[in-house]
Each structure stands twice: as C-alpha cells, then as structure tokens.
Design an enzyme around this catalytic site. Structure first.
Site, PDB file in Angstrom:
ATOM      1  N   ARG A  11       0.942  -1.183   0.015  1.00  0.00           N
ATOM      2  CA  ARG A  11      -0.036  -0.030  -0.110  1.00  0.00           C
ATOM      3  C   ARG A  11       0.799   1.318  -0.085  1.00  0.00           C
ATOM      4  O   ARG A  11       0.448   2.232  -0.499  1.00  0.00           O
ATOM      5  CB  ARG A  11      -1.030  -0.176   1.141  1.00  0.00           C
ATOM      6  CG  ARG A  11      -1.957  -1.087   1.104  1.00  0.00           C
ATOM      7  CD  ARG A  11      -2.825  -1.146  -0.179  1.00  0.00           C
ATOM      8  NE  ARG A  11      -3.905  -2.115  -0.123  1.00  0.00           N
ATOM      9  CZ  ARG A  11      -3.537  -3.594  -0.230  1.00  0.00           C
ATOM     10  NH1 ARG A  11      -2.350  -4.064  -0.688  1.00  0.00           N
ATOM     11  NH2 ARG A  11      -4.614  -4.363  -0.485  1.00  0.00           N
ATOM     12  N   CYS A 186       2.007  15.979  32.661  1.00  0.00           N
ATOM     13  CA  CYS A 186       0.649  15.265  32.722  1.00  0.00           C
ATOM     14  C   CYS A 186       0.354  14.867  34.158  1.00  0.00           C
ATOM     15  O   CYS A 186      -1.087  14.586  34.469  1.00  0.00           O
ATOM     16  CB  CYS A 186       0.494  14.292  31.773  1.00  0.00           C
ATOM     17  SG  CYS A 186       1.610  13.144  31.625  1.00  0.00           S
TER      18      CYS A 186
END
Length: 249
Positions: A11, A186
């Site tokens: 692909r 975070c």
C-alpha cells in the site's frame, strides 16, 4: 525487497510519491525515539508498521497504572516493566522484521554522540525542557533531522528541526534556554488521552516524510492543535541571529 516485503508494504508502494524507492529508504532507515510514553506509544508503532529498519528506544521509566490511559504500547501485564522492554515486545509482535534496540536509561549528550552518526531521524517524545534542549543541541551538532512533539491537557504542538537546511530554526530559537517557562507535566495537569495519539502519529508521519523526501515537512513551522475545538494553527518560525545552538550553522 523479497516477495513478503513487497506484499507487506504494497500500500506504500502503490503511492507514486513513495513507490519501491521510497519504501527501500524506509527499510534502510534508523529512527531514534526518545520517550516510550504517550507520544512514543503512537509514533513508534506506525514507524514499525511502515517498515523502518531499525528503531532505537530510549527511556528510563517503568510502566505505571496511570500510564495505561494513553500509552498504548503498554498493557495491564506490563505494569512494573521497563517501558522500553514493554515497547520492544509490542513492536516486534507488530513487525517481526524490525530491529528494536531498547535502552533503559536517561538520554545524555554522550549517548546521542554515539547514536546520531548512524541515525536517519530523531523523534523527541519527552516531556521536559531539559531533555528537549539536550536533544536539539545534539541533532544540530550532528546535522540529524529532529521531529519534536509535545502534548499537555488539550493542547499539542509539533515541529521539525532540520539542521541540514541552512538558516532554518532549531528548538532553542523557539524556546531559548535562558528564558523561564512553566514546566507542566501530565502527572499534575492531566492530558486528554487521544491527544498524545494525534501528535505522536503526526510525528511518525513527519519522520517518514523526512526519510522519503515526500512533500514538505514542518521545518520552519510550529503546528498547534487544540483538541477542544479541533482547531489547527501553524506559525512560521525563524532562526534567531543570536541563537546559542544554531546561529552560524
């Protein structure tokens, strides 16, 4: 490429901009991914699936329960394992042909001096300014392209530093070392789970563009992603005349 590789990467090969020549560049490339957390968890699997021949992972941390909300290279049974070991297992299951080097340590200038002469592109998936400046300086020194990403709360950013292109800015042009910035992580501020996936996947896309030469990278630009509004902004960047890292390069 053998028949199995031609089928696995068909692909990509069907894309005129990549083709067999571009896929062979990917297969022969060496990508260093620094940080096996949220950003690295999104970037590294796409690089592995795309056929990057060698991926070196650098991280000193171990998998924690709180990581599993966003760090998709790691699983419940990975808790307590070094992140690089957990990540290596996942990447090699994804693509057995991949050569993964797992370095359980903090990134240092000495380590980068050893690795970068044989590196095609570096991904900075760390979460602190000290590491980012160290990585930036090493990439400028060795003239190795760097894809730098960051994500916190609902905000992400992405840029490409390519010292091979004369007069283009580096990370220190954008965030000078002598200026004070709030260090937000975070662990204290939180992070929207898909945000690290979006930015990390973009890092892998930019790395593959650098490797194959497809299109135009974000060199000289800063992409800002606001996950609340799905707003994307791009800011033009310029090399600072007095940059302590890249001026004169």
């Amino acid at each position: 490429m053998n028949d199995q590789e031609l089928l696995r990467y068909s692909r990509h090969i069907l894309l005129d901009d990549i083709g067999i020549e571009g896929q062979e560049k990917i297969l022969s490339s060496h990508v260093v991914v620094i940080g096996a957390g949220g950003l690295g968890s999104a970037a590294a699997p796409y690089l592995a699936a795309a056929g990057v021949g060698k991926i070196t992972l650098i991280d000193h941390d171990v998998v924690d329960l709180t990581n599993l909300q966003r760090q998709i290279m790691h699983k419940q049974n990975s808790i307590g394992m070094p992140k690089v070991s957990s990540a290596k297992n996942m990447l090699q299951e994804l693509n057995p042909n991949l050569n993964v080097v797992a370095l359980e340590q903090k990134v240092t200038a000495e380590l980068l001096d050893e690795l970068l002469p044989s590196t095609t592109v570096v991904l900075d998936c760390t979460d602190n300014f000290t590491s980012r400046h160290l990585i930036n300086a090493a990439c400028v020194k060795h003239k190795v392209p760097l894809v730098s990403g960051a994500a916190i709360r609902f905000d992400g950013q992405l840029t490409v530093i390519d010292p091979r292109q004369k007069g283009t800015p580096c990370y220190a042009c954008l965030f000078p070392k002598d200026q004070k910035f709030d260090e937000v992580q975070c662990s204290t501020m939180g992070v929207f789970s898909p945000l690290v996936g979006i930015i990390g996947a973009m890092q892998s896309a930019q790395a593959l563009q650098v490797i194959t030469g497809v299109g135009k990278s974000l060199c000289g630009k800063l992409l800002l992603w606001d996950a609340r509004s799905t707003q994307i902004d791009t800011i033009e960047l310029h090399q600072r005349d007095n940059c302590e890292v890249c001026s004169g390069s």
